[in-house]
Structures are given as C-alpha cells and as structure tokens.
Design a protein around this motif. Structure first.
Motif, PDB file in Angstrom:
ATOM      1  N   VAL A  39     -10.292 -37.577  32.783  1.00 39.11           N
ATOM      2  CA  VAL A  39      -9.717 -38.435  33.813  1.00 39.11           C
ATOM      3  C   VAL A  39      -9.297 -39.730  33.150  1.00 39.11           C
ATOM      4  CG1 VAL A  39     -10.110 -39.622  35.993  1.00 39.11           C
ATOM      5  CG2 VAL A  39     -11.169 -37.407  35.567  1.00 39.11           C
TER       6      VAL A  39
ATOM      7  N   CYS B   4      -5.874 -43.462  36.650  1.00 37.62           N
ATOM      8  CA  CYS B   4      -5.945 -42.554  37.803  1.00 37.62           C
ATOM      9  C   CYS B   4      -7.116 -42.868  38.722  1.00 37.62           C
ATOM     10  CB  CYS B   4      -6.056 -41.100  37.337  1.00 37.62           C
ATOM     11  SG  CYS B   4      -4.634 -40.529  36.375  1.00 37.62           S
ATOM     12  N   VAL B   5      -7.917 -43.881  38.395  1.00 41.37           N
ATOM     13  CA  VAL B   5      -9.119 -44.206  39.155  1.00 41.37           C
ATOM     14  C   VAL B   5      -8.884 -45.507  39.902  1.00 41.37           C
ATOM     15  CG1 VAL B   5     -11.607 -44.640  39.027  1.00 41.37           C
ATOM     16  CG2 VAL B   5     -10.520 -43.077  37.408  1.00 41.37           C
TER      17      VAL B   5
ATOM     18  N   HIS C 252     -15.722 -45.213  43.676  1.00 42.62           N
ATOM     19  CA  HIS C 252     -14.699 -44.996  42.663  1.00 42.62           C
ATOM     20  C   HIS C 252     -14.074 -43.623  42.919  1.00 42.62           C
ATOM     21  CE1 HIS C 252     -16.975 -48.239  40.802  1.00 42.62           C
ATOM     22  NE2 HIS C 252     -15.902 -48.477  40.056  1.00 42.62           N
TER      23      HIS C 252
ATOM     24  N   ALA D 294     -11.061 -40.864  41.854  1.00 44.28           N
ATOM     25  CA  ALA D 294     -10.144 -40.428  40.795  1.00 44.28           C
ATOM     26  C   ALA D 294      -9.092 -39.493  41.387  1.00 44.28           C
ATOM     27  CB  ALA D 294     -10.919 -39.733  39.685  1.00 44.28           C
TER      28      ALA D 294
ATOM     29  N   SER E 186      -1.619 -40.633  38.036  1.00 45.31           N
ATOM     30  CA  SER E 186      -1.605 -42.087  38.191  1.00 45.31           C
ATOM     31  C   SER E 186      -0.704 -42.514  39.344  1.00 45.31           C
ATOM     32  CB  SER E 186      -1.129 -42.731  36.894  1.00 45.31           C
ATOM     33  OG  SER E 186       0.172 -42.256  36.553  1.00 45.31           O
TER      34      SER E 186
ATOM     35  N   ALA F 299      -2.818 -42.757  42.446  1.00 43.83           N
ATOM     36  CA  ALA F 299      -3.655 -43.950  42.464  1.00 43.83           C
ATOM     37  C   ALA F 299      -2.838 -45.184  42.807  1.00 43.83           C
ATOM     38  CB  ALA F 299      -4.345 -44.120  41.103  1.00 43.83           C
TER      39      ALA F 299
ATOM     40  N   LEU G  99     -15.368 -48.332  33.264  1.00 41.52           N
ATOM     41  CA  LEU G  99     -15.523 -46.889  33.372  1.00 41.52           C
ATOM     42  C   LEU G  99     -16.388 -46.379  32.234  1.00 41.52           C
ATOM     43  CD1 LEU G  99     -11.888 -45.828  34.254  1.00 41.52           C
ATOM     44  CD2 LEU G  99     -13.833 -46.010  35.795  1.00 41.52           C
TER      45      LEU G  99
ATOM     46  N   THR H 291     -17.612 -40.060  36.154  1.00 36.93           N
ATOM     47  CA  THR H 291     -17.821 -41.500  35.998  1.00 36.93           C
ATOM     48  C   THR H 291     -19.204 -41.872  36.523  1.00 36.93           C
ATOM     49  OG1 THR H 291     -15.468 -41.893  36.291  1.00 36.93           O
ATOM     50  CG2 THR H 291     -16.935 -43.780  36.560  1.00 36.93           C
TER      51      THR H 291
END
Length: 421
Positions: A4, A8-9, A53, A55, A59, A62, A89, A113
């Motif tokens: 990941v 993207c998070v 958080h 994911a 991207s 996000a 992260l 994560t």
C-alpha cells in the motif's frame, strides 16, 4: 507481495466512538475501492480514539475522498478527511491463511498499517507529593487544555481520557458524576479540591520573598520562579507585560552566592530578558565550579617521601616491627605501674585536720572571723569621753636650778672608745 503506497492512505478524524468499520467503509466506497480500514485504539482500554486510517486501491480514490468527503456528517459527528504524512505510516507484513489461486499454492502476504494512539494523559491521584507516574493538578490540567485544542480529539474522547487518568482519591471524587459528564465538569470538580486557592496578590507576595536554597542550583531556582509567576499571572496578580521584569528582579535578589552576583552584575544591567539572564548565571556558576574543582585538585598535599620510605623500610623488616611492638607494650605497662603507685601514695597520705577558725573579734565565738560574722556591730566609741581630760600643770615662774652633779661624765665606769678623751 502486495503493498500500500503512502499516497493511497487518508486519515479520518473526529469519528463518533460508536461508528463501526462497516459504516465508515460504506461512506468511503462512494469515491473509490477501499482496501482496509484501521481504527486507532487506546493502548490501555482498547476503545476507539475517534481516528481511522483508510487505504484506497489507488491514489485517485484517496484524493477524491479528501476533496469530497471532508466535513461530512457521520453518526452525528462532522468528520475530517485529510492526507496522512508518510512518516506516520508503519508497515508490517501479515500472513494470510487463504491459499493462492496459482498452481504453486503459495500463501498471500498483505501489508497492514499499525498505529499507536498518541492521545494519552498522565496519571493524577491527588497526592501532594507526586511520585511514580503521577503529576500535579496544574500539570494534569495543562495536558487537558492542550488536548482540547487538538482536532483529532473529540470532547467525548477527552472526557474518557480524563476519567481513565484519575487514580486514588481523585478518581473516587468523580464517581458521583454522570457517565456522560463533560471534561469541563470533571476539571471543575477537581479544581475545588486540588486547585490553587490563593489570590494573585498573595502569590505575588510569596514570589517576592522567594530565595535560592542552600543546596539549590540556579536551574532549579529559576524553574521554581517560572512556575510561580505563571500561577500569579493565571490569577491576575501581575500583567503579562511585567512578568519578565518581575522575574529578573526576584531572581537577581534571591541569588545566595555574592561572588556570583558580582561576576554577572554588568550582564544584569545589560540583559533584558529573564531567559538570557538565567543562561548567563548558569554559565557563571559552571565556571565557578570548574575553578573551585581545579584549585582543589592542585592544592592537594603531596605524599611525604620520608614517611613513605620509612614505611617501606618497616614493611621490609618484620623483626623491627616486632621490636617496636614490644617497646610500645613495655611503655604502656610502665605508665600503668606509675599511675597505680601514684594512686596508692595519694591514698596512704594522712589527711591534715582542719583547724577551726576564730574566735571572732566581733562576737567572740569560734568558727569564723569578724569579716564573716553575722552579729550586729557594736556602736562606735567617741574620741573624747563625756568628761573633759585633766589640764596639764601650768609652769611656775621660779627659775629652775640645775643639779649639782651636772658635770659627771655619762660614761662613768665604762671604758672609753679608741682615740677618745
């Protein structure tokens, strides 16, 4: 192995503690495919901290969630969706038990994560002398004020953190409050028992009389004065503009080392801030300690070479040590014999009887003298008696006839001296 990426998070804040993963995933799925959701958990109780958080698969999902879902309402709370820094992260590898669809049947590894809850309060028990992990009430209240300004900490979460941080007597005092009591109610309840009750004027008077202790360093003294002036300012005892000048004056007058004060007197007149004055005083104190330490080492007495050689000589000859010991024992025995003989002589000497004193010239009694007599003194006698003394006979007017043998030598019958007539 799938991974990941950091872009993207997203970080979702201000969540309702009762919000579930399914509800949050349903909201985020409107903008993109969600890989996983990880709620922040308290390290002690395991409850949700109101942060999560999330994911996404790409991207773009996000970025779309940050743009469209920020400040949306979920379970009665306005949530915040923002980008998370890559430094926050921490990735770890987790083994999934599901077999792969490929022919080699290799297991699938997934990245996850792991987060630690940053929201934590120090423990407060109400002890006047905190020890261990406890802090004072002012420190505990300051931590609550800092967390109240954090957007990631909701009021409900802050109230729960405040309750979990209480121990002992302080924890029992808030038992009668409602379960949904706010953090303001909890702080107000404890402030009546543990808060400062002196007025600002009284605290300012105490600050002016503060002095550096005998074993207190400049760092400890300046820190104590800073905490005291903060409390005075909080109680409206001094204006914020006069705080720094007040600290400078109190700190300068309270220094115990006069030589140190003379060394930094010119700096005191030049420096205009309290922090700079403390830095100068600490530097002078360190130089003074280094100077004292250097001179104490240089003035140490050197070992006496004669004594060292004599000691080595004695250590190399055990017979000499034995002879010296015999001489010391003999001298000690002679001293004991002389002391015993002197005590015997003193005991056999006859005691001279005490001669009684007296008799007294005043009262005539023996045993004392007139100077120690307690009897009254007799009346003083007059120089002349009451009757006048008899008068001398008056000389007659008749002439006196000399005797007939007037020329008889006075040394009749005795020999004359040599050379005499």
């Amino acid at each position: 192995m799938a991974s990941v990426k950091g872009d993207c998070v997203v970080l979702v804040k201000c969540l309702n503690p009762n919000t579930t993963v399914e509800k949050l995933q349903e909201l985020l799925s409107q903008v993109g495919e969600v890989e996983y959701i990880e709620f922040g958990r308290d390290s002690l109780t395991g409850e949700s901290t109101g942060n999560a958080h999330c994911a996404f698969e790409s991207s773009s999902g996000a970025a779309k969630a940050i743009e469209e879902l920020d400040k949306n309402i979920l379970d009665g709370e306005t949530i915040r969706v923002m980008e998370i820094p890559k430094s926050n992260l921490v990735f770890s590898v987790k083994l999934d038990s599901r077999p792969n669809n490929s022919d080699d049947n290799q297991p699938i590894y997934k990245s996850q994560t792991i987060l630690q809850n940053p929201l934590k309060l120090s423990m407060f028990s109400g002890d006047p002398k905190p020890k261990g992990g406890d802090v004072t009430f002012e420190m505990w209240k300051h931590e609550i004020d800092c967390l109240a300004t954090d957007d990631s900490c909701s009021p409900i979460t802050l109230a729960r953190l405040a309750r979990r941080s209480l121990r002992g007597e302080a924890g029992q005092l808030v038992l009668n409050l409602n379960v949904d009591a706010t953090v303001e109610e909890i702080v107000s309840k404890l402030e009546g028992f543990y808060g400062t009750v002196e007025s600002g004027a009284v605290l300012l008077q105490q600050l002016y009389s503060a002095r550096q202790g005998n074993e207190e360093s400049i760092t400890a003294c300046s820190a104590r004065l800073q905490l005291a002036i903060d409390e005075v300012e909080h109680r409206k005892g001094v204006s914020p503009n006069a705080t720094d000048e007040t600290l400078r004056v109190v700190f300068w007058k309270g220094l115990k080392n006069e030589s140190l004060k003379q060394a930094i007197r010119h700096k005191y007149e030049i420096v205009r801030t309290f922090d700079e004055l403390v830095r100068v005083a600490r530097q002078a104190e360190q130089e003074h300690e280094d100077f004292q330490k250097f001179h104490s080492n240089s003035q140490r007495s050197r070992p006496n070479r004669v004594g060292v050689n004599a000691t080595n000589l004695i250590d190399n000859k055990p017979d000499l040590i034995k002879e010296l010991k015999e001489i010391k024992d003999k001298l000690k025995e002679m001293e004991m014999q002389a002391a015993s003989k002197e005590s015997i002589n003193n005991s056999s000497r006859p005691v001279r009887p005490r001669v009684p004193r007296g008799p007294c010239y005043n009262c005539g009694q023996p045993g004392h003298i007139a100077r120690e007599c307690q009897a009254p003194l007799p009346p003083p006698q007059a120089f002349f008696s009451s009757t006048p003394p008899p008068l001398l006979p008056q000389p007659s007017a008749q002439p006196i006839t000399p005797p007939q043998n007037m020329h008889v030598p006075l040394n009749r019958g005795r020999p004359l001296p040599r050379g005499g007539q």
